[in-house]
Design an enzyme around this catalytic site. Structure first.
Site, mmCIF file in Angstrom:
data_model
loop_
_atom_site.group_PDB
_atom_site.id
_atom_site.type_symbol
_atom_site.label_atom_id
_atom_site.label_comp_id
_atom_site.label_asym_id
_atom_site.label_seq_id
_atom_site.Cartn_x
_atom_site.Cartn_y
_atom_site.Cartn_z
ATOM 1 N N ARG A 242 0.849 -0.890 -0.036
ATOM 2 C CA ARG A 242 0.013 0.036 0.071
ATOM 3 C C ARG A 242 0.952 1.110 0.272
ATOM 4 O O ARG A 242 1.818 1.110 0.797
ATOM 5 C CB ARG A 242 -0.980 0.159 1.302
ATOM 6 C CG ARG A 242 -2.048 -0.860 1.076
ATOM 7 C CD ARG A 242 -3.259 -0.230 0.026
ATOM 8 N NE ARG A 242 -4.499 -0.955 0.090
ATOM 9 C CZ ARG A 242 -4.522 -2.097 -1.027
ATOM 10 N NH1 ARG A 242 -3.615 -2.281 -1.778
ATOM 11 N NH2 ARG A 242 -5.752 -2.500 -1.002
ATOM 12 N N GLU A 271 -3.373 7.852 -4.604
ATOM 13 C CA GLU A 271 -3.929 7.386 -5.888
ATOM 14 C C GLU A 271 -5.064 7.867 -6.420
ATOM 15 O O GLU A 271 -6.119 8.196 -5.553
ATOM 16 C CB GLU A 271 -3.847 5.745 -5.741
ATOM 17 C CG GLU A 271 -2.547 4.955 -5.426
ATOM 18 C CD GLU A 271 -3.121 3.580 -5.360
ATOM 19 O OE1 GLU A 271 -3.942 2.981 -5.824
ATOM 20 O OE2 GLU A 271 -1.989 2.832 -4.787
ATOM 21 N N HIS A 289 -1.030 0.387 -9.988
ATOM 22 C CA HIS A 289 -1.769 -0.655 -9.037
ATOM 23 C C HIS A 289 -2.458 -1.794 -9.666
ATOM 24 O O HIS A 289 -3.623 -2.147 -9.920
ATOM 25 C CB HIS A 289 -2.913 0.184 -8.301
ATOM 26 C CG HIS A 289 -3.445 -0.662 -7.187
ATOM 27 N ND1 HIS A 289 -3.590 0.215 -5.956
ATOM 28 C CD2 HIS A 289 -3.340 -1.956 -6.662
ATOM 29 C CE1 HIS A 289 -3.741 -0.753 -4.772
ATOM 30 N NE2 HIS A 289 -3.785 -1.854 -5.290
#
Ligand code: DGY
Length: 323
Positions: A242, A271, A289
C-alpha cells in the site's frame, strides 16, 4: 420476500456482475466512475450492502450518520485500509475482504517490478518506442544482476511467502524477512527464507527490499528517511503493498540523493496521483496498481464477495469476515 439491495461501486468482471444480479437487487456502476464522499454517504443510507474497493474512501465521518441502512461492506480486495473499520464496526456493519485468490498474481507483479527496475526494462522500452535506440553496445543500459542477490521481505504473509518462493527457487536469491510475529524456521525454510529480528537488520542485508505488509495506521510510513538511509546505496525498493507504507516524500528524496539506487512501485500515497518528481526519474518503474489485475484473479475476487454477502444474507458467518 424482497431481495437485499446491493450497490457495486465500480465495474466488476462480467461473470461476477451476472452472479450478483441473479441473487440480489443490484445497482451497478456502468460508468465506472469512482463515487465521491456524498455519493458514498447516500449509498450507505440507501442499500443493504455496499461493495466497495480500494478507490472508495470510507473514513470515520461517513459512519457518523443515524440514517445508515447498510449492514455489510463486501470489499473487493484483500486490503481494507480505505475503510475506517472501527467506525464501521461501531455502527454494527460487517466487513469482508477477498484473501488468498490474489497471492500469486501480486507476487508476480512484485517480481515484474524487481526485474524491470534492476534490468532497466522501462527505460529500454521508452528509448526504443521513442525511436532513440542506436544499436547494441557494451555499455548500453547496463543494469543490476538479480540472480544470487539478497532480497529482504517486510511482512511474511501469503504474498510475502509467494514472493520469497519466486525469488529463492526461481532466481537463486537469498531471502531474509521481517515479520511482527515469529515464523517457525521450518515453515520459513519451505520458501527458502530466514527471519531476522528487526526491519533494520533486513534493510542492511538486502539488495532488494520488497514490502508485503498491510497498509493503515500500524504501518504508515514504515519506510521513512531513516529507513532509506539504512538500505544499501545500491539497493532497490519494491512496493506492491500500500502507498501509505512508504513516506513518498522521503522516497523521492532518497532516490534524488542516491541514498538508494531505484524503486519499483505499484501503489502510491494518493492514488491515482503520482508525484511528477517520481515520474521524472529513470531509475523508477511505475505501474498503476496492477497487482491483482488478471482475468482469473479479478473474477475470483468478485466471486469471493458474492460468497461473503450470500452467506451474510442467509444468516451464516461470511467466510472472509475481517470485522
Ligand atoms: C487488494 O486486494 O488489496 C488490491 O490491492 C486491490 O485493492
Amino acid at each position: 420476500m424482497s431481495r437485499p439491495s446491493i450497490l457495486v461501486t465500480r465495474r466488476w468482471p462480467v461473470a461476477v456482475e451476472a452472479a450478483l444480479s441473479e441473487r440480489f437487487d443490484v445497482t451497478l456502476n456502468k460508468a465506472d466512475i469512482a463515487l465521491d464522499t456524498g455519493q458514498l454517504r447516500e449509498a450507505l443510507r440507501a442499500y443493504d450492502a455496499v461493495l466497495p474497493t480500494v478507490s472508495d474512501k470510507l473514513p470515520a465521518a461517513l459512519f457518523e450518520d443515524e440514517a445508515i441502512r447498510t449492514k455489510i461492506l463486501g470489499n473487493f480486495g484483500v486490503g481494507f485500509n480505505h475503510i475506517d473499520i472501527a467506525a464501521a464496526r461501531a455502527k454494527g456493519i460487517v466487513i469482508t475482504n477477498t484473501p488468498g485468490v490474489l497471492t500469486d498474481c501480486t507476487a508476480d507483479i512484485a517480481m515484474l517490478l524487481l526485474l524491470s527496475v534492476a534490468r532497466r526494462g522501462g527505460e529500454g522500452e521508452r528509448e526504443l518506442r521513442a525511436g532513440a535506440w542506436t544499436g547494441w553496445r557494451p555499455t548500453h543500459l547496463v543494469g543490476t544482476k538479480v540472480t544470487g542477490k539478497t532480497v529482504g521481505i517486510i511482512g511474511f504473509g501469503r504474498i510475502g511467502r509467494a514472493f520469497a518462493q519466486r525469488c529463492h527457487f526461481g532466481f537463486g536469491m537469498d531471502v531474509v524477512f521481517h515479520n511482527r510475529s515469529a515464523i517457525d524456521p521450518m515453515e520459513a525454510a519451505r520458501y527458502g527464507a530466514m527471519q531476522l529480528q528487526t526491519v533494520e537488520d533486513v534493510l542492511a542485508a538486502s539488495d532488494f527490499v520488497s514490502l508485503h505488509c498491510p497498509g493503515g495506521a500500524e504501518n504508515r510510513h514504515l519506510m521513512n528517511a531513516a529507513r532509506f538511509a539504512a538500505m544499501k546505496p545500491s539497493a532497490f525498493l519494491i512496493n506492491t503493498a500500500r502507498g501509505d507504507v512508504v513516506d513518498e516524500a522521503a522516497l523521492i528524496s532518497a532516490l534524488e540523493h542516491g541514498t538508494i539506487r531505484g524503486a519499483g512501485l505499484d501503489v502510491y500515497e494518493a492514488e491515482p496521483n503520482v508525484p511528477e518528481r517520481l515520474s521524472a526519474m529513470d531509475n523508477v518503474v511505475l505501474l498503476p496498481h496492477l497487482g491483482s489485475a488478471t482475468e482469473e484473479t479479478r473474477t475470483a475476487m468478485g466471486m469471493k464477495v458474492v460468497d461473503n454477502i450470500t452467506a451474510f444474507f442467509a444468516g451464516r458467518e461470511p467466510p472472509d469476515r475481517v470485522a
